[in-house]
Design a protein around this motif. Structure first.
Motif, PDB file in Angstrom:
ATOM      1  N   THR A 296      37.216  38.647  50.400  1.00 12.69           N
ATOM      2  CA  THR A 296      36.033  38.091  49.746  1.00 12.69           C
ATOM      3  C   THR A 296      36.264  37.811  48.265  1.00 12.69           C
ATOM      4  N   VAL A 297      37.473  38.000  47.804  1.00 10.70           N
ATOM      5  CA  VAL A 297      37.823  37.644  46.423  1.00 10.70           C
ATOM      6  C   VAL A 297      37.694  36.132  46.283  1.00 10.70           C
ATOM      7  N   ALA A 298      36.887  35.678  45.337  1.00 14.62           N
ATOM      8  CA  ALA A 298      36.638  34.246  45.173  1.00 14.62           C
ATOM      9  C   ALA A 298      37.947  33.476  44.975  1.00 14.62           C
ATOM     10  N   GLY A 299      38.102  32.392  45.723  1.00 17.65           N
ATOM     11  CA  GLY A 299      39.251  31.520  45.569  1.00 17.65           C
ATOM     12  C   GLY A 299      40.500  31.943  46.317  1.00 17.65           C
ATOM     13  N   TYR A 300      40.474  33.097  46.975  1.00 21.99           N
ATOM     14  CA  TYR A 300      41.698  33.643  47.569  1.00 21.99           C
ATOM     15  C   TYR A 300      42.288  32.709  48.626  1.00 21.99           C
ATOM     16  N   TYR A 301      41.437  32.077  49.422  1.00 23.49           N
ATOM     17  CA  TYR A 301      41.913  31.194  50.487  1.00 23.49           C
ATOM     18  C   TYR A 301      41.800  29.700  50.116  1.00 23.49           C
ATOM     19  N   ASP A 302      41.352  29.414  48.915  1.00 23.69           N
ATOM     20  CA  ASP A 302      40.983  28.029  48.587  1.00 23.69           C
ATOM     21  C   ASP A 302      42.135  27.039  48.689  1.00 23.69           C
ATOM     22  N   ARG A 303      43.352  27.472  48.479  1.00 26.93           N
ATOM     23  CA  ARG A 303      44.479  26.541  48.454  1.00 26.93           C
ATOM     24  C   ARG A 303      45.096  26.296  49.831  1.00 26.93           C
ATOM     25  N   VAL A 304      44.653  27.029  50.818  1.00 19.75           N
ATOM     26  CA  VAL A 304      45.236  26.879  52.161  1.00 19.75           C
ATOM     27  C   VAL A 304      44.761  25.568  52.776  1.00 19.75           C
ATOM     28  N   LEU A 377      50.641  41.951  48.932  1.00 12.41           N
ATOM     29  CA  LEU A 377      50.038  40.641  49.109  1.00 12.41           C
ATOM     30  C   LEU A 377      51.060  39.742  49.781  1.00 12.41           C
ATOM     31  N   ARG A 378      50.739  39.217  50.954  1.00 17.45           N
ATOM     32  CA  ARG A 378      51.627  38.250  51.597  1.00 17.45           C
ATOM     33  C   ARG A 378      51.210  36.859  51.122  1.00 17.45           C
ATOM     34  N   THR A 379      52.122  36.211  50.445  1.00 16.04           N
ATOM     35  CA  THR A 379      51.822  34.916  49.849  1.00 16.04           C
ATOM     36  C   THR A 379      52.158  33.790  50.823  1.00 16.04           C
ATOM     37  N   THR A 380      51.651  32.597  50.503  1.00 13.41           N
ATOM     38  CA  THR A 380      51.933  31.404  51.299  1.00 13.41           C
ATOM     39  C   THR A 380      52.465  30.322  50.361  1.00 13.41           C
ATOM     40  N   PRO A 381      53.034  29.244  50.898  1.00 12.38           N
ATOM     41  CA  PRO A 381      53.597  28.224  50.008  1.00 12.38           C
ATOM     42  C   PRO A 381      52.593  27.662  49.006  1.00 12.38           C
ATOM     43  N   ASP A 382      51.315  27.664  49.364  1.00 11.01           N
ATOM     44  CA  ASP A 382      50.306  27.114  48.469  1.00 11.01           C
ATOM     45  C   ASP A 382      49.596  28.173  47.619  1.00 11.01           C
ATOM     46  N   SER A 383      49.870  29.462  47.874  1.00 10.13           N
ATOM     47  CA  SER A 383      49.194  30.551  47.162  1.00 10.13           C
ATOM     48  C   SER A 383      50.226  31.611  46.789  1.00 10.13           C
ATOM     49  N   ASP A 384      50.811  31.484  45.593  1.00  8.63           N
ATOM     50  CA  ASP A 384      51.861  32.413  45.194  1.00  8.63           C
ATOM     51  C   ASP A 384      51.278  33.670  44.561  1.00  8.63           C
ATOM     52  N   ALA A 385      52.172  34.588  44.152  1.00  8.96           N
ATOM     53  CA  ALA A 385      51.729  35.878  43.628  1.00  8.96           C
ATOM     54  C   ALA A 385      50.901  35.718  42.358  1.00  8.96           C
ATOM     55  N   ALA A 386      51.305  34.785  41.491  1.00  7.23           N
ATOM     56  CA  ALA A 386      50.570  34.596  40.242  1.00  7.23           C
ATOM     57  C   ALA A 386      49.140  34.148  40.513  1.00  7.23           C
ATOM     58  N   TYR A 387      48.973  33.247  41.457  1.00  6.16           N
ATOM     59  CA  TYR A 387      47.628  32.754  41.774  1.00  6.16           C
ATOM     60  C   TYR A 387      46.780  33.860  42.395  1.00  6.16           C
ATOM     61  N   LEU A 388      47.320  34.557  43.395  1.00  2.00           N
ATOM     62  CA  LEU A 388      46.544  35.586  44.088  1.00  2.00           C
ATOM     63  C   LEU A 388      46.217  36.742  43.147  1.00  2.00           C
ATOM     64  N   GLY A 389      47.213  37.151  42.341  1.00  3.09           N
ATOM     65  CA  GLY A 389      46.971  38.248  41.404  1.00  3.09           C
ATOM     66  C   GLY A 389      45.883  37.912  40.407  1.00  3.09           C
ATOM     67  N   ALA A 390      45.865  36.666  39.937  1.00  2.00           N
ATOM     68  CA  ALA A 390      44.844  36.243  38.978  1.00  2.00           C
ATOM     69  C   ALA A 390      43.450  36.286  39.600  1.00  2.00           C
ATOM     70  N   GLN A 391      43.336  35.908  40.880  1.00  2.00           N
ATOM     71  CA  GLN A 391      42.023  35.939  41.542  1.00  2.00           C
ATOM     72  C   GLN A 391      41.534  37.374  41.710  1.00  2.00           C
ATOM     73  N   ILE A 392      42.441  38.294  42.048  1.00  2.00           N
ATOM     74  CA  ILE A 392      42.036  39.699  42.200  1.00  2.00           C
ATOM     75  C   ILE A 392      41.597  40.269  40.848  1.00  2.00           C
ATOM     76  N   GLU A 393      42.321  39.934  39.796  1.00  2.00           N
ATOM     77  CA  GLU A 393      41.979  40.417  38.463  1.00  2.00           C
ATOM     78  C   GLU A 393      40.575  39.945  38.058  1.00  2.00           C
ATOM     79  N   LYS A 394      40.280  38.679  38.320  1.00  2.00           N
ATOM     80  CA  LYS A 394      38.936  38.158  38.023  1.00  2.00           C
ATOM     81  C   LYS A 394      37.874  38.916  38.813  1.00  2.00           C
ATOM     82  N   HIS A 395      38.187  39.239  40.057  1.00  2.00           N
ATOM     83  CA  HIS A 395      37.228  39.953  40.909  1.00  2.00           C
ATOM     84  C   HIS A 395      36.948  41.344  40.343  1.00  2.00           C
ATOM     85  N   ILE A 396      37.974  42.020  39.889  1.00  2.00           N
ATOM     86  CA  ILE A 396      37.797  43.364  39.330  1.00  2.00           C
ATOM     87  C   ILE A 396      36.883  43.312  38.108  1.00  2.00           C
ATOM     88  N   LEU A 397      37.100  42.315  37.273  1.00  2.00           N
ATOM     89  CA  LEU A 397      36.259  42.160  36.087  1.00  2.00           C
ATOM     90  C   LEU A 397      34.799  41.902  36.472  1.00  2.00           C
TER      91      LEU A 397
END
Length: 520
Positions: A296-304, A377-397
């Motif tokens: 439910t982290v905003a944007g987590y699946y958006d690039r798929v 975090l299992r990444t995909t070609p369209d969602s790398d670690a930097a992108y996913l980590g940034a979304q989780i960080e925003k969610h925590i805030l």
């Protein structure tokens, strides 16, 4: 674990004319007919089993450089015995092994075969045998388990394809290496030459995330130059049908720490007064996923992006999800995708460990001062670690937390109610993907159907859930790839009692032989 769905494809019927044509081609010393008969594959597989046991007896945890060097030395001799030229590629004391079959022909395409020689760490007490480094032969017991049997028939006698060899790296990934050596033996025995130029690279740190594969390949880019890469790693589909995979997820790790009071506190004196960071951490993690298992982290699946054609390919994969749930022991699955294959196309957020106060017989009546969650975090070609980590960080805030780099200061504690640290990094292997209808995909599919038949067709998987260093290799060499697994799906890779089904060993020999003898 046992999969009752295993299926051995029957050899494709061949006409007398086809057999005569194959014999004529073999007699001229030209590139072979693509089909290695089952009996020949069994003969050459059996001739290699002693070497296989010898190789499995060499410990290969990449954390021990001396053990890796012993494996590399052994494998260099095994390839050289079959006519390959070899070269050890320096890698901080854990060399990778390069091998090339002589007779390079500029008119042929060059295929680089990737496998790895290192294995996962072991806890010997968890294994149902003397040692993970002492391979044993087992058969299915009456109670459904596995019983050890005398290995002598394996080397000289009739072999049951359902027998299995148990030992660390038996499937992941020494088995495929030995299958290649046996396929070369079969090719040489037939007096033929391959239809492609054959190069091999054996990684020495794949189970550590291949942290140096890009550096080593860049340093030897000309040596490794090729037209395509074939990766022999990962499990086949559960049906044991020939399997083609066109992508893999990447891996990243993250750590989340929630802070409470400066020190652990007496739960009688301070319970109901000082906030408990373990409880807060649990709530924070719960906010990241819903009851259906979707992030439910905003944007987590958006690039798929999954096309209609992709969904059609995934729907054609013959998964028996009822049997899969039964084998896993779960009543229902997460609802990330419509089916298992579709679920693998999305990035994951997995809690792999949590800690706060001591547990078990070490437990104390305290309010802990901090609580920690380890994530992968299992990444995909369209969602790398930097992108996913940034979304989780925003969610925590958004959950009201103030993020600090390390332990919070007195000023932080006085100013902010909710304090946490969050960090993430790639584990060294990014996600990779390739078109299913690419030239290498068509070449590999034809190779498999020519050898094993088109009915039932080989299984084509858009992206597997596990991680191999495909992206790092492709970034350096800039060539297309295909992942062609060779081992049984229930091989217990990375766990205790890893094993390889002997029927898969034989079919793996046939598969590699077919790839080498099909023009690309």
């Amino acid at each position: 674990m046992h999969l009752p769905l295993l299926h051995r494809p029957a050899p494709r019927p061949r006409t007398l004319l086809a057999l005569l044509a194959a014999a004529l081609i073999a007699g001229t010393g030209l590139a072979q007919a693509a089909d290695l008969p089952q009996a020949e594959a069994e003969r050459h597989a059996q001739a290699s089993y002693r070497e296989y046991f010898e190789l499995l007896s060499l410990p290969n945890d990449a954390i021990v450089p001396e053990d890796i060097r012993k494996n590399v030395d052994w494998l260099a001799k095994a390839f050289e015995k079959r006519g390959f030229s070899t070269r050890q590629l320096d890698n901080d004391g854990k060399p990778m092994l390069y091998a090339e079959l002589p007779g390079h022909d500029a008119a042929r395409k060059t295929v680089l075969f990737y496998m790895h020689l290192d294995g996962q760490p072991v806890i010997p007490a968890q294994w149902a045998q003397k040692s993970p480094w002492t391979p044993v032969l087992k058969r299915r017991a009456a109670d459904g388990g596995w019983e050890e049997i005398d290995a002598a028939p394996l080397f000289d006698g009739p072999v049951d394809p359902e027998w299995r060899v148990f030992g660390r790296a038996s499937a992941d990934d020494k088995g495929p290496i030995m299958m290649m050596l046996a396929a070369i033996d079969a090719l040489k025995a037939a007096g033929g030459t391959p239809a492609v130029n054959v190069k091999v690279i054996l990684d020495s740190e794949e189970e550590k995330g291949s942290p140096s594969i890009a550096k080593v390949m860049q340093a030897h880019r000309e040596l490794l130059a090729c037209d395509a890469i074939v990766i022999h790693d990962g499990p086949m589909h559960a049906t044991n049908r020939p399997t083609l995979v066109f992508g893999n997820r990447g891996a990243a790790e993250a750590r989340l720490t929630v802070y409470g009071a400066k020190v652990p506190l007496h739960s009688g004196h301070y319970g109901n007064y000082a906030p408990n960071p373990a409880q807060r951490l649990a709530s924070l993690l719960a906010s990241m996923k819903n009851e259906q298992g979707r992030v439910t982290v905003a944007g987590y699946y958006d690039r798929v992006r999954i096309s209609a054609a992709d969904r059609q390919v995934m729907a054609a994969v013959p998964d028996d999800e009822t049997a899969l749930r039964r084998r896993l022991g779960i009543a229902r699955t997460d609802k990330v995708g419509a089916n298992y294959q579709e679920a693998m196309q999305y990035p994951s957020l997995n809690v792999r460990g949590m800690a706060s106060a001591a547990v078990g017989d070490k437990v104390a009546n305290i309010v802990p001062d901090r609580a920690v969650a380890e994530l992968d975090l299992r990444t995909t070609p369209d969602s790398d670690a930097a992108y996913l980590g940034a979304q989780i960080e925003k969610h925590i805030l958004k959950q009201g937390y103030h993020l600090v780099k390390g332990a919070p200061s007195d000023e932080d504690r006085a100013r902010y109610d909710k304090l946490a640290t969050f960090s993430y990094q790639s584990e060294g292997a990014d996600a990779a993907g390739a078109p299913i209808d690419s030239a290498i995909g068509r070449w590999a599919y034809k190779s498999l159907t020519d050898s094993f038949g088109a009915t039932p067709a080989p299984v084509r998987i858009r992206m597997m859930g596990g991680t191999v260093p495909t992206a790092e290799i492709v970034k350096v060499l800039q060539v297309p790839f295909a992942i062609i697994p060779l081992v049984n799906a229930d091989n217990n890779q990375h766990a205790a009692n890893e094993n390889l089904r002997l029927g898969n060993y034989v079919s793996g020999v046939r598969t590699i032989y077919s790839l080498m003898t099909h023009p690309f």
